[in-house]
Design a protein around this motif. Sequence first.
Motif, short mmCIF file in Angstrom:
data_model
loop_
_atom_site.label_atom_id
_atom_site.label_comp_id
_atom_site.label_asym_id
_atom_site.label_seq_id
_atom_site.Cartn_x
_atom_site.Cartn_y
_atom_site.Cartn_z
N ILE A 183 0.85 -1.20 0.00
CA ILE A 183 0.00 0.00 0.00
C ILE A 183 0.89 1.25 0.00
N PRO A 184 0.63 2.18 -0.90
CA PRO A 184 1.47 3.37 -0.94
C PRO A 184 1.21 4.28 0.25
N PRO A 185 2.19 5.11 0.63
CA PRO A 185 1.94 6.10 1.68
C PRO A 185 0.94 7.12 1.16
N PRO A 186 0.31 7.90 2.07
CA PRO A 186 -0.63 8.91 1.61
C PRO A 186 0.05 9.82 0.58
N SER A 187 -0.62 10.05 -0.53
CA SER A 187 0.06 10.78 -1.60
C SER A 187 0.14 12.27 -1.27
#
Length: 611
Positions: A183-187
């Motif tokens: 899961i990517p970090p908050p963009s």
Amino acid sequence: FPCDAIRNFSIIAHIDHGKSTLADRLLELTGTISKKASGSNQQVLDKLKVERERGITVKAQTASMVYAIKSQKYLLNLIDTPGHVDFSWEVSRSLAACQGALLLVDATQGVQAQSISVYHIAQERGLKIIPVINKIDMPASQPARVILQLESMFGVDPVDVLQISAKTGQGVDAVLRAVIERIPPPSASAEKPLKALLFDSHYDRYRGVISLVSITRWGDSFLFMLTGDKIASCHTRKKYEVQEVGVMYPEELPTASLRPGQVGYIACNMKESSEAHVGDTLYRVGAQVDPMPGFRPAKPMVYAGIFPVDTNDFIKLEESVKRLTLTDRSVSVQRESSSALGQGCRLGFLGTLHMDVFRQRLEDEYDANIIVTAPTVPYKVVYKDRTVIVSNPTEFPDLSDSSSGVKQVQEPVVKATIIVPEDHLGEMMKLCFAHRAEDLDHRYLDAGATKSARIILTCTIPLSEIVTDFFDKLKSKSSGYASFDYEDAGYRRSDLSKMVFLLNGKQVDALALIVHRSGQQEVGRTWVKKLHKVIPRQLFEVPIQAAIGKQIIARETLKAMRADVTAGLYGGHYERKMKHLENQKESKRRMKRIGSVDLPQEAFFDILSTK
Ligand code: GTP
């Protein structure tokens, strides 16, 4: 809360596939709660009494945890979501604060109707989806088959699928690693000023409104939200001073600040429930900001009147409803008054389970004693020059009256998806036709399965049919195997009319119904019988009738009773006689007079609470 990186994620699944159980294990594994706290699988995040009683999640809850991996500390914000179709609005709202989701599928049941709908909601929001098969400890589990379903339904690569048992904890650490790795970090946002998306709120008696927010990321240290910050709302333009910020751990834990990308709570002296708008953008006073796109407003599908049993309790009831709608913004509220039931509120819900849960929460949490009228859906009445939405049967025009000017009436329909083992297909199709379904279609969910293959059945069906007992019938006729979901599919022209009930020739407004021609006779007869059962005898004979326009559809007659309740008691029993007279006086007080007929409030309760 020192940490090196943030992940915001959610668990999405069909009802009972194990979200809350997995949440417990994740909180344990990260040391957020002790094993003892969740020892009896009590599901730490299901806080509401109704949730514990019914074993379902109604209100999405948020919890933060810290997990260290390769000397990096991650702050993981888990947002739990409800599984039932009625609460899909909560799901889409929770997902707005996330970048990824765990799609949990029960290894014994496979992909179900809500697995599909929540998958699509998550996909539309552009979330990274991690497929997880749960309950692999169960002897009946068939993970290989579920993997094939995930592959054919969602195009999932089998190597990406995790297999776990949320109950025993097997494989759960791999879930945490996948959250961090996939899961990517908050963009980062292109705009510099601090913005906080308000995605949930509740009321605290001492501190006022507590809002759950997700802070947009930009990367600068001055984007932290701190105690003492002056903030304002894009929606109301009202200003506040932040009193406290913190994270849900899983209870509120004050922290020095909320950092960019983080999810947490703020208390800022918001006094009124109505000030916290879900989907609102909060910003630092003085900054120039554009509001973030809010949420699609919830669209009520089912309406019902709620009245206090004791008419003097209306003010208290209205206040309780207001408080409760703060924690559940999908409920719409209007005042309503009825000559039979007095002042009340007309509420709009996302479905009947939602309505039931709201009623139970009013009773549990606010000690309310209420009567709920029969649920109706919003109908469209088309006149020559305008279209009116009618969600209260008493406002529905009499179509047999040629001067009504109505050109046509339309009812809301939904596109229903039913997943069912092949052997039950015939029964299911029969059930759908009996409920006025159209455009029936079906296909195989797991192609190539040799035994008990499962079918996806789709159709359009009037919403009013679903609101009654469709779901119960679906479950019983499929021996519990069918799963069901629906989405809005607009309106369809329909042959509907208003049915009213008359007591001694006088109409009871709270009991009006809108019915389709095909069901008129049956509905009329059932309700008249029900009324006959619960209305106490009067001093005279009372005809009970169901009517459409001037036409009487069904009738029962209530026989007269003897006048004096003490007549049967002989002579000397003075005390007994007095007690009877007292009782009679007491029940008189609570009587509603419909024309010349006295009706105790409890009779309404009985009529409306029996299906
Ligand atoms: P809703 O909140 O109502 O949507 O349900 P949920 O998805 O949160 O499911 P929940 O965690 O309440 O689990 C449903 C039932 O499945 C409970 O009785 C759990 O104990 C059981 N369960 C959950 N995970 C497992 C598992 O891995 N193995 C077994 N055997 N049972 C499990």
